[in-house]
Each structure stands twice: as structure tokens, then as C-alpha cells.
Design a protein around this motif. Structure first.
Motif, mmCIF file in Angstrom:
data_model
loop_
_atom_site.group_PDB
_atom_site.id
_atom_site.type_symbol
_atom_site.label_atom_id
_atom_site.label_comp_id
_atom_site.label_asym_id
_atom_site.label_seq_id
_atom_site.Cartn_x
_atom_site.Cartn_y
_atom_site.Cartn_z
ATOM 1 N N SER A 108 -107.845 -90.699 -18.112
ATOM 2 C CA SER A 108 -107.858 -91.387 -19.398
ATOM 3 C C SER A 108 -106.962 -92.603 -19.262
ATOM 4 N N LEU A 109 -107.348 -93.665 -19.941
ATOM 5 C CA LEU A 109 -106.498 -94.851 -19.919
ATOM 6 C C LEU A 109 -105.170 -94.602 -20.620
ATOM 7 N N LEU A 110 -105.104 -93.527 -21.388
ATOM 8 C CA LEU A 110 -103.870 -93.206 -22.093
ATOM 9 C C LEU A 110 -102.927 -92.336 -21.282
ATOM 10 N N THR A 111 -103.339 -91.929 -20.077
ATOM 11 C CA THR A 111 -102.431 -91.210 -19.188
ATOM 12 C C THR A 111 -101.317 -92.186 -18.807
ATOM 13 N N SER A 112 -100.078 -91.782 -19.022
ATOM 14 C CA SER A 112 -98.930 -92.695 -18.887
ATOM 15 C C SER A 112 -98.907 -93.466 -17.573
ATOM 16 N N MET A 142 -99.657 -93.468 -8.981
ATOM 17 C CA MET A 142 -100.979 -92.851 -8.830
ATOM 18 C C MET A 142 -100.904 -91.489 -8.150
ATOM 19 N N THR A 143 -99.904 -91.286 -7.311
ATOM 20 C CA THR A 143 -99.816 -89.997 -6.617
ATOM 21 C C THR A 143 -99.018 -88.960 -7.393
ATOM 22 N N THR A 144 -98.056 -89.393 -8.210
ATOM 23 C CA THR A 144 -97.201 -88.424 -8.910
ATOM 24 C C THR A 144 -97.506 -88.297 -10.395
ATOM 25 N N LYS A 145 -98.125 -89.299 -10.999
ATOM 26 C CA LYS A 145 -98.483 -89.321 -12.427
ATOM 27 C C LYS A 145 -97.307 -88.918 -13.331
ATOM 28 N N PRO A 146 -96.187 -89.654 -13.268
ATOM 29 C CA PRO A 146 -95.046 -89.309 -14.129
ATOM 30 C C PRO A 146 -95.339 -89.643 -15.591
#
Length: 193
Positions: free
Chosen positions: A75-79, A150-154
Motif C-alpha cells: 500500500s502506498l500508505l505503508t510508512s 525496502m528491506t526492513t519496512k520500519p
């Protein structure tokens, strides 16, 4: 077979290509700081002419595939994705806007120079422009920050901290590279004596 792995592969290829493009330009800049003769500058600028379209295509591939992945799988809303997307959308045109006129100034000055010989003071000034090195090192650091996101998605705060730290590290590296002094190649002094 799903299209997702193919798009993810192309996204990674775009990131690698953009890294390579920025890395090549950074190495060209470091080489330009060591040049002593006009013909050396011409050959390095020609190398940049060959790599620039590759870098631009990689940036577009990175952005298009990243948008596709964000819209279909996340989602574009994923931080992390939102911060990465905004960072990339700011970084690509800003770096191009800062690099293109300076590179153009080098090319125009080269056109006024003799085909070979020692560098003029005006050409040296263009080659030693601190903005060029600072932009390239900052973009490289920001790209590393994007890969981390992109790898950790904090979360949002973590994503912002990562990008601020990457920005500061890139600017600091740019300052260090910009302070490198032009030194003659070993043997150049001997030839003049």
C-alpha cells in the motif's frame, strides 16, 4: 507464474542500475579532480555521456516498478514505502537539476579549450565544483537508505530517521570529497623539471 517476482526483479535491477549510474558519475568526478590535461577531461566526460542514459533509464525503471509493487502488493500508505517513494520523487529530479547545469558548464568550457594541453583556471573551477561531489555522495547514501527501508519496512518515525541519517552521511561524505585538493599525477612534476 505470477507477475510479482518479475516486477520485483526489475525493481531490483532498476535499483542496481541507478546505483551504478551514480557510482560511475562519482568515480568520474574523482577522476576529473585528478586530471591535469584537457584530453583527460574529454575522455571522462565521454564516459559520462555513455553512462547517463543508462542511469536515467534505471531511475525510471526503479520508480515505475516500485509504484506497481506498492499499489498491487503493499500500500502506498505503508510508512517505509511512502517515505521511500517521496524520497525518490524528490531525489531524482533534484539531483538531475543540480548536476545537469554543472555538467553542461564543463562541456561548454571544454568546447572553448584547446583540443589538448593543460587545464585552464576556468575549467579547473568547473571541475572542482563542490556541488557535484556532494550531490553524488548524497544520492548514493540516500539510495542505501531506500534499500534499508525496502528491506526492513520500519514505521514512519524509523523511516524518517533512516532517511535523515542517510542525508546527513551523504552530505558529510560530499564535504569530504569536495575538500580533496587537486594534486598532480606522480611523474607530472618530473616531466616539467
Amino acid at each position: 507464474m505470477s507477475i510479482y517476482p518479475v516486477v520485483l526483479f526489475l525493481h531490483i535491477v532498476g535499483a542496481i542500475g541507478y546505483f551504478l549510474g551514480i557510482g560511475i558519475w562519482l568515480f568520474i568526478l574523482l577522476g576529473l579532480r585528478r586530471t591535469q590535461r584537457v584530453e583527460q577531461v574529454r575522455s571522462l566526460i565521454h564516459l559520462n555521456d555513455l553512462s547517463a542514459p543508462f542511469s536515467a533509464a534505471s531511475a525510471v525503471l526503479l520508480l515505475v516498478t516500485g509504484l506497481y509493487l506498492a499499489l498491487t502488493a503493499w500500500s502506498l500508505l505503508t510508512s517505509g514505502i511512502l517515505v521511500a517513494l517521496i524520497s525518490l520523487l524528490l531525489m531524482v529530479p533534484t539531483s538531475a537539476a543540480l548536476i545537469a547545469p554543472r555538467r553542461s558548464a564543463i562541456v561548454k568550457q571544454l568546447a572553448r579549450e584547446a583540443p589538448d594541453g593543460e587545464l585552464s583556471r576556468a575549467l579547473k573551477r568547473h571541475l572542482d565544483d563542490p556541488i557535484l561531489a556532494t550531490v553524488c555522495t548524497t544520492v548514493a547514501a540516500l539510495l542505501l537508505g531506500l534499500v534499508f527501508l525496502m528491506t526492513t519496512k520500519p514505521d514512519l518515525v524509523g523511516s524518517l530517521i533512516v532517511m535523515v541519517v542517510a542525508l546527513l552521511l551523504g552530505l558529510a561524505a560530499g564535504v569530504l570529497v569536495s575538500r580533496m585538493r587537486r594534486v598532480p599525477e606522480p611523474g607530472m612534476v618530473d616531466q616539467r623539471v
